[in-house]
Design a protein around this motif. Structure first.
Motif, PDB file in Angstrom:
ATOM      1  N   ASN A 145      15.524   6.012 -12.598  1.00  0.00           N
ATOM      2  CA  ASN A 145      16.837   6.550 -12.280  1.00  0.00           C
ATOM      3  C   ASN A 145      17.847   5.467 -11.901  1.00  0.00           C
ATOM      4  O   ASN A 145      19.041   5.756 -11.778  1.00  0.00           O
ATOM      5  CB  ASN A 145      16.739   7.552 -11.120  1.00  0.00           C
ATOM      6  N   VAL A 146      17.381   4.233 -11.718  1.00  0.00           N
ATOM      7  CA  VAL A 146      18.285   3.186 -11.247  1.00  0.00           C
ATOM      8  C   VAL A 146      18.501   2.148 -12.338  1.00  0.00           C
ATOM      9  O   VAL A 146      19.573   2.051 -12.923  1.00  0.00           O
ATOM     10  CB  VAL A 146      17.752   2.534  -9.955  1.00  0.00           C
ATOM     11  N   THR A 147      17.495   1.345 -12.634  1.00  0.00           N
ATOM     12  CA  THR A 147      17.586   0.331 -13.686  1.00  0.00           C
ATOM     13  C   THR A 147      16.300   0.307 -14.489  1.00  0.00           C
ATOM     14  O   THR A 147      15.268   0.851 -14.067  1.00  0.00           O
ATOM     15  CB  THR A 147      17.821  -1.077 -13.098  1.00  0.00           C
ATOM     16  N   GLU A 148      16.362  -0.343 -15.636  1.00  0.00           N
ATOM     17  CA  GLU A 148      15.162  -0.639 -16.419  1.00  0.00           C
ATOM     18  C   GLU A 148      15.495  -1.809 -17.343  1.00  0.00           C
ATOM     19  O   GLU A 148      16.668  -2.174 -17.502  1.00  0.00           O
ATOM     20  CB  GLU A 148      14.698   0.574 -17.216  1.00  0.00           C
ATOM     21  N   PRO A 149      14.484  -2.435 -17.958  1.00  0.00           N
ATOM     22  CA  PRO A 149      14.764  -3.531 -18.887  1.00  0.00           C
ATOM     23  C   PRO A 149      15.752  -3.105 -19.961  1.00  0.00           C
ATOM     24  O   PRO A 149      15.690  -2.004 -20.497  1.00  0.00           O
ATOM     25  CB  PRO A 149      13.385  -3.837 -19.481  1.00  0.00           C
ATOM     26  N   VAL A 150      16.683  -4.015 -20.273  1.00  0.00           N
ATOM     27  CA  VAL A 150      17.804  -3.662 -21.135  1.00  0.00           C
ATOM     28  C   VAL A 150      17.379  -3.401 -22.572  1.00  0.00           C
ATOM     29  O   VAL A 150      17.961  -2.558 -23.257  1.00  0.00           O
ATOM     30  CB  VAL A 150      18.900  -4.749 -21.060  1.00  0.00           C
ATOM     31  N   ASP A 152       0.854  -1.179   0.000  1.00  0.00           N
ATOM     32  CA  ASP A 152       0.000   0.000   0.000  1.00  0.00           C
ATOM     33  C   ASP A 152       0.895   1.236   0.000  1.00  0.00           C
ATOM     34  O   ASP A 152       2.109   1.122  -0.184  1.00  0.00           O
ATOM     35  CB  ASP A 152      -0.975  -0.008   1.184  1.00  0.00           C
ATOM     36  N   ASP A 153       0.305   2.397   0.214  1.00  0.00           N
ATOM     37  CA  ASP A 153       1.108   3.615   0.136  1.00  0.00           C
ATOM     38  C   ASP A 153       2.069   3.768   1.316  1.00  0.00           C
ATOM     39  O   ASP A 153       2.980   4.607   1.277  1.00  0.00           O
ATOM     40  CB  ASP A 153       0.196   4.842   0.050  1.00  0.00           C
ATOM     41  N   ALA A 154       1.882   2.973   2.353  1.00  0.00           N
ATOM     42  CA  ALA A 154       2.816   3.006   3.483  1.00  0.00           C
ATOM     43  C   ALA A 154       3.922   1.974   3.325  1.00  0.00           C
ATOM     44  O   ALA A 154       5.080   2.234   3.632  1.00  0.00           O
ATOM     45  CB  ALA A 154       2.065   2.776   4.794  1.00  0.00           C
ATOM     46  N   THR A 155       3.581   0.801   2.840  1.00  0.00           N
ATOM     47  CA  THR A 155       4.566  -0.263   2.579  1.00  0.00           C
ATOM     48  C   THR A 155       4.605  -0.493   1.079  1.00  0.00           C
ATOM     49  O   THR A 155       3.941  -1.369   0.545  1.00  0.00           O
ATOM     50  CB  THR A 155       4.194  -1.565   3.312  1.00  0.00           C
ATOM     51  N   GLN A 156       5.380   0.313   0.384  1.00  0.00           N
ATOM     52  CA  GLN A 156       5.297   0.403  -1.066  1.00  0.00           C
ATOM     53  C   GLN A 156       5.925  -0.799  -1.769  1.00  0.00           C
ATOM     54  O   GLN A 156       6.870  -1.403  -1.280  1.00  0.00           O
ATOM     55  CB  GLN A 156       6.002   1.678  -1.558  1.00  0.00           C
ATOM     56  N   ASN A 157       5.369  -1.087  -2.930  1.00  0.00           N
ATOM     57  CA  ASN A 157       5.976  -2.033  -3.851  1.00  0.00           C
ATOM     58  C   ASN A 157       7.413  -1.572  -4.111  1.00  0.00           C
ATOM     59  O   ASN A 157       7.634  -0.490  -4.657  1.00  0.00           O
ATOM     60  CB  ASN A 157       5.175  -2.051  -5.155  1.00  0.00           C
ATOM     61  N   PRO A 158       8.421  -2.359  -3.729  1.00  0.00           N
ATOM     62  CA  PRO A 158       9.796  -1.840  -3.770  1.00  0.00           C
ATOM     63  C   PRO A 158      10.331  -1.629  -5.174  1.00  0.00           C
ATOM     64  O   PRO A 158      11.171  -0.757  -5.386  1.00  0.00           O
ATOM     65  CB  PRO A 158      10.595  -2.917  -3.027  1.00  0.00           C
ATOM     66  N   MET A 159       9.875  -2.407  -6.135  1.00  0.00           N
ATOM     67  CA  MET A 159      10.365  -2.240  -7.498  1.00  0.00           C
ATOM     68  C   MET A 159       9.773  -0.996  -8.147  1.00  0.00           C
ATOM     69  O   MET A 159      10.446  -0.295  -8.901  1.00  0.00           O
ATOM     70  CB  MET A 159      10.059  -3.483  -8.330  1.00  0.00           C
ATOM     71  N   PHE A 160       8.509  -0.699  -7.835  1.00  0.00           N
ATOM     72  CA  PHE A 160       7.942   0.542  -8.365  1.00  0.00           C
ATOM     73  C   PHE A 160       8.567   1.748  -7.664  1.00  0.00           C
ATOM     74  O   PHE A 160       9.005   2.702  -8.309  1.00  0.00           O
ATOM     75  CB  PHE A 160       6.428   0.593  -8.193  1.00  0.00           C
ATOM     76  N   PHE A 161       8.604   1.705  -6.341  1.00  0.00           N
ATOM     77  CA  PHE A 161       9.058   2.864  -5.573  1.00  0.00           C
ATOM     78  C   PHE A 161      10.506   3.220  -5.892  1.00  0.00           C
ATOM     79  O   PHE A 161      10.860   4.402  -6.009  1.00  0.00           O
ATOM     80  CB  PHE A 161       8.909   2.581  -4.074  1.00  0.00           C
ATOM     81  N   ASN A 162      11.360   2.202  -6.058  1.00  0.00           N
ATOM     82  CA  ASN A 162      12.788   2.457  -6.234  1.00  0.00           C
ATOM     83  C   ASN A 162      13.266   2.435  -7.677  1.00  0.00           C
ATOM     84  O   ASN A 162      14.319   2.989  -7.977  1.00  0.00           O
ATOM     85  CB  ASN A 162      13.590   1.413  -5.443  1.00  0.00           C
ATOM     86  N   THR A 163      12.516   1.793  -8.573  1.00  0.00           N
ATOM     87  CA  THR A 163      13.014   1.601  -9.932  1.00  0.00           C
ATOM     88  C   THR A 163      12.072   2.172 -10.980  1.00  0.00           C
ATOM     89  O   THR A 163      12.396   3.128 -11.667  1.00  0.00           O
ATOM     90  CB  THR A 163      13.247   0.099 -10.198  1.00  0.00           C
TER      91      THR A 163
END
Length: 441
Positions: A263-268, A247-258
């Motif tokens: 800014n970090v990674t994306e499909p090659v 949820d908005d408090a415990t975010q999906n880590p791949m969406f939140f960070n990537t």
């Protein structure tokens, strides 16, 4: 690894689905005795297992998907300032024991396992109904197995016990330990169904019975026990979902960070980083599911954007996919020379138009050579497509003997940049007597 007892903060308010009259111990304020001798305390610790495993950039989901994705050319690094990710992308000797992603991947799994061990040790002694204890046992067993199984996908050896100077065992032994944990949980769950008390208090998403069998199938395949893998896969109800929820408090880590910030990674690339002989065909419906821009190149360069289960802070991530279970059946059958069974299970993936998670390939049935080798090549190809960014590809690349970074294989040709990872400095510093030597690649 040094013995560590984790009392995860926030789980009582963020992760536990409760009614207003249910009370929970605050694990940050409670002693170990209070938490582990109270049924509510154990449920809170169970919810903490999922938070530790699935949330934040330090958690297992982010680190496993990112490490595997970069090491097998599913992902590329957008900003070279992300040095830990860049090490994994380049691979080889560039991956050092102080890599932050590997440190978190190792440590968080060890913490999950330590807390699962604590729960499993304590559940028999607390007061509470049998159905609630059964749910606690099954839930903690799943996360204990996930922790052992995930470490075994990235390192050659690992400890399976918690304590000072823990002894390392082979990855096969660790996977077998995970399977034994799951089999014991399955027996408990069959004998004593889970109570409503447990289901109302645990964070929703994980289907206990189906997840146990799915993980037995996954890890049995990894250790080459094809008969057990097939038997367990056949017990999984493919119409049911099992997920890590956010949820908005415990975010999906791949969406939140990537995928939420690019800014970090994306499909090659738009062909999932696969070599030409294994690339998906343009008609494959999974390309549109996994990539937001499957045509590939946008005005600013390649921008494949948000993918699959990583589209929002509250997007759920599967614990396993129906397609994985079918491909386990296909691989286990092919490796035991049941070519008819292998083809049938493979076709269930190729021809499906959708599944419980909305994934469909919509392709013709398999028409290649009717040999085990040919089928296994196609099964590997379909695993790479169906299970894109699941964190499983490094394990698959080894199991299917894909080209590795060794003398004679040009860097442009290899399909993975590492085979196993060096042991993190935190383990070497705390367990100098038993930590093995780092693998060369």
């Amino acid at each position: 690894m040094k013995k560590t007892i984790l009392y995860t903060l926030l789980v009582g308010t963020m992760l536990t689905a409760t009614s207003c009259d249910q009370e929970y111990l605050n694990p940050s304020a409670a002693s170990e005795t209070q938490v582990t001798t109270d049924i509510n305390g154990l449920i809170t610790l169970c919810n903490g297992l999922q938070y530790r495993y699935s949330s934040t950039r330090a958690g297992v989901i982010y680190t496993a998907i990112t490490a595997s994705g970069l090491s097998t050319k599913e992902l590329t690094v957008l900003n070279a300032g992300n040095g830990d990710e860049e090490q994994l992308r380049i691979g080889g000797a560039n991956v050092t024991p102080n890599n932050g992603i590997l440190r978190n991947l190792w440590a968080q799994n060890q913490l999950v396992k330590a807390n699962a061990d604590l729960i499993l040790k304590s559940v028999a002694t607390v007061s509470g109904d049998a159905g609630t204890k059964s749910g606690i046992t099954a839930y903690a067993s799943i996360f204990r197995a996930l922790a052992l199984g995930t470490i075994a996908q990235f390192w050659e050896k690992l400890p399976v016990t918690t304590g000072d100077n823990a002894v390392f065992v082979t990855r096969d032994d660790a996977l077998k330990e995970a399977i034994r944990t799951l089999e014991t949980a399955a027996t408990t769950l069959t004998a004593t169904p889970v109570s409503s008390t447990f289901t109302l208090r645990i964070v929703a998403g994980v289907d206990l019975a189906n997840t146990i069998q799915a993980l037995i199938a996954r890890y049995s395949l990894m250790v080459g026990d094809n008969a057990k893998a097939l038997a367990a896969a056949n017990k999984v109800d493919l119409t049911k979902k099992s997920s890590f929820n956010f949820d908005d408090a415990t975010q999906n880590p791949m969406f939140f960070n990537t995928f939420g910030n690019r800014n970090v990674t994306e499909p090659v690339n738009a062909t999932l980083g696969l070599p030409e002989a294994l690339r998906p065909v343009a008609a494959d419906k999974r390309l549109a599911f996994y990539l937001s821009n499957p045509a590939g190149v946008a005005s600013g360069g390649i921008n494949l954007g948000r993918a699959s289960f990583f589209t929002a802070n509250n997007a759920a991530i599967p614990v396993y996919l129906p397609g994985e279970i079918q491909l386990i059946k296909a691989e286990a059958s092919a490796r035991t020379n049941d070519l008819v069974g292998a083809t049938t299970a493979l076709n269930a993936v190729l021809t499906k138009t959708t599944d419980a998670w909305g994934i469909g390939a919509g392709l013709p049935a398999y028409s290649g050579a009717n040999t085990a080798d040919a089928l296994l090549t196609e099964i590997y190809r379909q695993r790479c497509i169906e299970l894109f960014l699941s964190g499983l590809k490094l394990e698959d690349s080894r199991r299917f003997n894909r080209l590795a970074p060794v003398a004679g294989n040009a860097a442009s040709q290899v399909e993975r940049t590492r085979t196993f990872y060096p042991y993190p400095l935190i383990e070497k510093d705390n367990n100098r007597a038993n930590t093995p030597a780092d693998p060369a690649i």
